[in-house]
Design an enzyme around this catalytic site. Sequence first.
Site: not given
Length: 364
Positions: A121-124
């Site tokens: 979960d990487i929302e960058q």
Amino acid sequence: MSPYLLWFLTSLIPANWAVSCPCERDDLCNQIRDERDFEVFVFDVGGKKWKSYNWSVVTTVATFGKYDAELMCHAHAEGARVVLKGDVHLAYIVDQNNRTDWITEKVNLAKSQFMDGINIDIEQAVEEGSPEYFALTDLVKETTQAFHREIPGSQVSFDVAWSPKCIDKRCYDYVSIADSCDLLFVMSYDEQSQILGDCIAMANAPVTQTLNAYDQYLNLKIAPKKLVMGVPWYGYDYPCLNLSQDGICSIAKVPFRGTPCSDAAGKQQAYSWIMKQVNGSLTGRLWDSKQQAPYFNYEDADGQIHQVWYDDPESVCQKTDYVKSKGLRGVGMWNGNILNYSDDPVAKQQTTMMWNALFGCDLA
């Protein structure tokens, strides 16, 4: 001890050798390897509400709260996977050694906790062609390879925005990432994170906009069986700066990643809260035919008018019908904890209907 030596030593022993199984039966610590035809992917943020989930349908639980051995044991008893949360600052994993260290740490953690994979979960924000762009793609590929090698049958999933069109400046290599991992969890919510037009309250996940975005993913030649549709079990409570005669709620300007307005002007509210609030609201449940979403207005103790947009079984099932028609991998929600699992008869009916809506309008 260096991460490489730790990885080498760990690779020589069974995943559950060094840690005693916390379950009542040792076999419940064995990782789940069986694949279900239809994925029901649940995010769990902690606590014990998982005991009330509809375990007859759950296939994967992504643990975003503290590690709960009891949850792991129960999920395995039900034949469901339990996976880690994976998050890391992208600038850190541009370096290959850092990336390897991170992956090694996550694999070892999964083994020690008898887990069945990882949800990345990487929302960058990422610019296309940047070092972070390529590092993220490599991270997903290398993580998948390591988990599949070290935990046979494990599942690696990656969370993506509701559309592949650089939403929130997340310009990822969606095709390569989809090819690398087992599934993409499409977060079909927070679709007002970047409001380009008037600063007004709108639906969290308008039906037409949501489904058009899946067409965009499929048009990239991403296999339908790689896509899990995520739906929101929450809504947004917006204080209205002004409520027009037509019911339009003007909201404060809260910029986000290049746009002047966003849903950050509102507050996320759980479906359980919404179901209580709507009963005492000024309007009761209203339906927007264009966005195909429910909403209502209420007045708070200070006389401030609020407009609440949310999803309920009627709006959710219109999206999940698409899952069946297009042959997608399955459905899921953010998050499993925020329904009312009490013994109240009305609440029980509302909760059952939301779980049923995951399978389309026939059940909702």
